[in-house]
Design a protein around this motif. Structure first.
Motif, PDB file in Angstrom:
ATOM      1  N   ALA A  83      -0.029  -0.588  -0.404  1.00  0.00           N
ATOM      2  CA  ALA A  83      -0.051   0.181   0.406  1.00  0.00           C
ATOM      3  C   ALA A  83       1.290   1.148   0.333  1.00  0.00           C
ATOM      4  N   ASP A  84       1.797   1.280   0.396  1.00  0.00           N
ATOM      5  CA  ASP A  84       2.983   2.602   0.905  1.00  0.00           C
ATOM      6  C   ASP A  84       3.559   2.413  -0.818  1.00  0.00           C
ATOM      7  N   LEU A  85       4.322   1.196  -0.960  1.00  0.00           N
ATOM      8  CA  LEU A  85       4.285   1.385  -2.545  1.00  0.00           C
ATOM      9  C   LEU A  85       3.748   2.430  -3.166  1.00  0.00           C
ATOM     10  N   VAL A  86       2.434   2.077  -3.759  1.00  0.00           N
ATOM     11  CA  VAL A  86       1.523   3.106  -3.798  1.00  0.00           C
ATOM     12  C   VAL A  86       1.184   4.038  -3.959  1.00  0.00           C
ATOM     13  N   ARG A  87       1.384   4.359  -2.484  1.00  0.00           N
ATOM     14  CA  ARG A  87       1.048   5.331  -2.579  1.00  0.00           C
ATOM     15  C   ARG A  87       2.536   6.430  -2.641  1.00  0.00           C
ATOM     16  N   SER A  88       3.409   5.371  -2.717  1.00  0.00           N
ATOM     17  CA  SER A  88       5.089   6.274  -2.785  1.00  0.00           C
ATOM     18  C   SER A  88       5.058   6.790  -4.697  1.00  0.00           C
ATOM     19  N   GLY A  89       4.167   6.121  -6.029  1.00  0.00           N
ATOM     20  CA  GLY A  89       4.194   5.942  -6.634  1.00  0.00           C
ATOM     21  C   GLY A  89       4.422   4.101  -7.726  1.00  0.00           C
ATOM     22  N   LEU A  90       4.174   3.507  -6.915  1.00  0.00           N
ATOM     23  CA  LEU A  90       4.580   2.441  -7.808  1.00  0.00           C
ATOM     24  C   LEU A  90       3.401   1.585  -7.734  1.00  0.00           C
ATOM     25  N   VAL A  91       2.856   1.706  -8.735  1.00  0.00           N
ATOM     26  CA  VAL A  91       1.340   1.172  -8.797  1.00  0.00           C
ATOM     27  C   VAL A  91       0.550   0.013  -9.922  1.00  0.00           C
ATOM     28  N   GLN A  92       0.584  -1.699  -9.751  1.00  0.00           N
ATOM     29  CA  GLN A  92       0.574  -2.388 -10.754  1.00  0.00           C
ATOM     30  C   GLN A  92      -0.901  -2.317 -11.305  1.00  0.00           C
ATOM     31  N   VAL A  93      -0.998  -2.604 -12.096  1.00  0.00           N
ATOM     32  CA  VAL A  93      -2.060  -3.382 -12.804  1.00  0.00           C
ATOM     33  C   VAL A  93      -2.135  -5.060 -13.173  1.00  0.00           C
ATOM     34  N   LEU A  94      -2.582  -5.792 -12.174  1.00  0.00           N
ATOM     35  CA  LEU A  94      -2.751  -7.047 -12.236  1.00  0.00           C
ATOM     36  C   LEU A  94      -3.082  -7.577 -13.041  1.00  0.00           C
ATOM     37  N   GLU A  95      -2.576  -9.005 -13.355  1.00  0.00           N
ATOM     38  CA  GLU A  95      -3.000  -9.747 -14.435  1.00  0.00           C
ATOM     39  C   GLU A  95      -4.329 -10.086 -14.813  1.00  0.00           C
ATOM     40  N   GLY A  96      -4.806 -10.652 -15.091  1.00  0.00           N
ATOM     41  CA  GLY A  96      -6.502 -10.223 -14.968  1.00  0.00           C
ATOM     42  C   GLY A  96      -7.559  -9.185 -15.156  1.00  0.00           C
ATOM     43  N   ARG A  97      -6.951  -8.539 -15.142  1.00  0.00           N
ATOM     44  CA  ARG A  97      -7.364  -6.765 -14.592  1.00  0.00           C
ATOM     45  C   ARG A  97      -8.592  -6.695 -13.871  1.00  0.00           C
ATOM     46  N   HIS A  98      -9.168  -7.126 -13.005  1.00  0.00           N
ATOM     47  CA  HIS A  98      -9.645  -7.428 -11.509  1.00  0.00           C
ATOM     48  C   HIS A  98     -10.606  -5.812 -11.019  1.00  0.00           C
ATOM     49  N   CYS A  99     -10.752  -5.673 -12.030  1.00  0.00           N
ATOM     50  CA  CYS A  99     -12.128  -4.358 -12.352  1.00  0.00           C
ATOM     51  C   CYS A  99     -13.343  -5.254 -10.873  1.00  0.00           C
ATOM     52  N   PHE A 100     -13.942  -4.659  -9.946  1.00  0.00           N
ATOM     53  CA  PHE A 100     -14.609  -4.388  -8.808  1.00  0.00           C
ATOM     54  C   PHE A 100     -16.487  -3.954 -10.179  1.00  0.00           C
ATOM     55  N   ARG A 101     -16.913  -5.408 -10.435  1.00  0.00           N
ATOM     56  CA  ARG A 101     -17.694  -5.991 -11.434  1.00  0.00           C
ATOM     57  C   ARG A 101     -19.008  -5.186 -10.906  1.00  0.00           C
ATOM     58  N   SER A 102     -19.649  -5.489 -10.034  1.00  0.00           N
ATOM     59  CA  SER A 102     -20.802  -4.233  -9.155  1.00  0.00           C
ATOM     60  C   SER A 102     -20.501  -2.970  -9.842  1.00  0.00           C
ATOM     61  N   LEU A 103     -18.916  -2.129  -9.805  1.00  0.00           N
ATOM     62  CA  LEU A 103     -19.552  -0.840  -9.963  1.00  0.00           C
ATOM     63  C   LEU A 103     -19.013  -0.318 -10.932  1.00  0.00           C
ATOM     64  N   THR A 104     -19.614   0.908 -11.674  1.00  0.00           N
ATOM     65  CA  THR A 104     -19.483   1.391 -12.840  1.00  0.00           C
ATOM     66  C   THR A 104     -18.288   1.459 -12.899  1.00  0.00           C
TER      67      THR A 104
END
Length: 267
Positions: A83-104
């Motif tokens: 989580a802190d890596l994301v806040r520091s600017g390292l952001v990953q899109v995992l294989e398989g996309r992983h969208c929240f299907r019930s959200l727009t």
């Protein structure tokens, strides 16, 4: 060059699962500021393990780095929570996309802004930026993500990552399961983002043709070993590399056929 000269520096990394299965054997690679780097290899070559090591996600899967180091902006990622890596600017899109299907689509994008505690006005501005790069998402903004196409879900996953305002965007197999034209559109948009904003990108891909077309540099993995690295255009034009490492021709390394005994000779 020193590690601090790179945004990401992976040096001699060995990784195992359950302290028994070795997945990486001394992998090294770098991503400079404003670069697009491709990590290529067949299924099982070690690409996903490398990416999970970068985001410090291996411990969640009983994996561990047993040697070497991974540094993001000069800091050892093993000492920083995902989580802190994301806040520091390292952001990953995992294989398989992983969208929240019930959200727009738009609600999915907003979650990326919420994750970095963005203010309402910042989220609104970022949404407009995302829609400028992915106009299709603006058309589908009120549609449940579970009802959108695979390409639209991949765009949504990338857009959500961009809402976190990354300095390094890490993508795991973004072309998987998508039509060639959609893949081209996504990679064109990634290169446009890179050129216009300076966003550094590391993309792991089996689709070497498209990855080498848009990357600046590439590293090729084979059985957990980094076998080749270099400028993307040089790798793209090297026939031996295309034949042996990128799967454009079938190469058999099977054991030689047994030698048949010579026919008996009557005496």
């Amino acid at each position: 060059m020193a590690d601090k000269d790179f945004l990401l520096a992976i040096d001699g990394v060995r990784a195992t699962y359950k302290h028994a299965i070795t997945a990486l054997h001394g992998v090294s690679l770098t991503v400079g500021h404003g670069e697009i780097v491709a990590l290529l290899g067949a299924n099982g070559a070690g690409k996903t393990t490398t990416l999970k090591g970068i985001s410090n996600l291996l411990p969640a899967e009983r994996g561990q780095i047993t040697a070497g180091s991974i540094k993001f902006d000069g800091s050892d990622v093993s000492a920083i929570s995902p989580a802190d890596l994301v806040r520091s600017g390292l952001v990953q899109v995992l294989e398989g996309r992983h969208c929240f299907r019930s959200l727009t689509v738009e609600e999915n994008l907003i979650t990326g802004g919420i994750g970095r505690s963005a203010k309402r006005a910042e989220i609104a501005d970022d949404l407009e930026n995302i829609y400028a790069y992915f106009p299709r998402l603006k058309e589908k903004r009120r549609t449940l993500s579970g009802l959108t196409s695979g390409g639209e879900q991949q765009m949504t996953a990338i857009g959500r990552a961009l809402m976190s305002r990354p300095r390094l965007l890490v993508l795991d197999e973004p072309s998987m399961g998508l039509a060639p034209l959609i893949v081209q559109d996504i990679f064109k948009t990634l290169r446009r983002l890179n050129r216009e904003t300076g966003l550094a990108i590391l993309v792991a891909e089996q689709n070497s043709t498209v990855a080498l077309k848009y990357a600046d540099r590439a590293t090729i993995l084979e059985n957990g070993v980094a076998v080749l690295s270099g400028a993307a255009d040089e790798l793209r034009d090297n026939e031996d590399i295309k034949n042996f490492y990128l799967g454009q021709k079938t190469v058999s390394f099977a054991a030689p056929a047994p030698v048949r005994p010579a026919p008996a000779v009557a005496i």
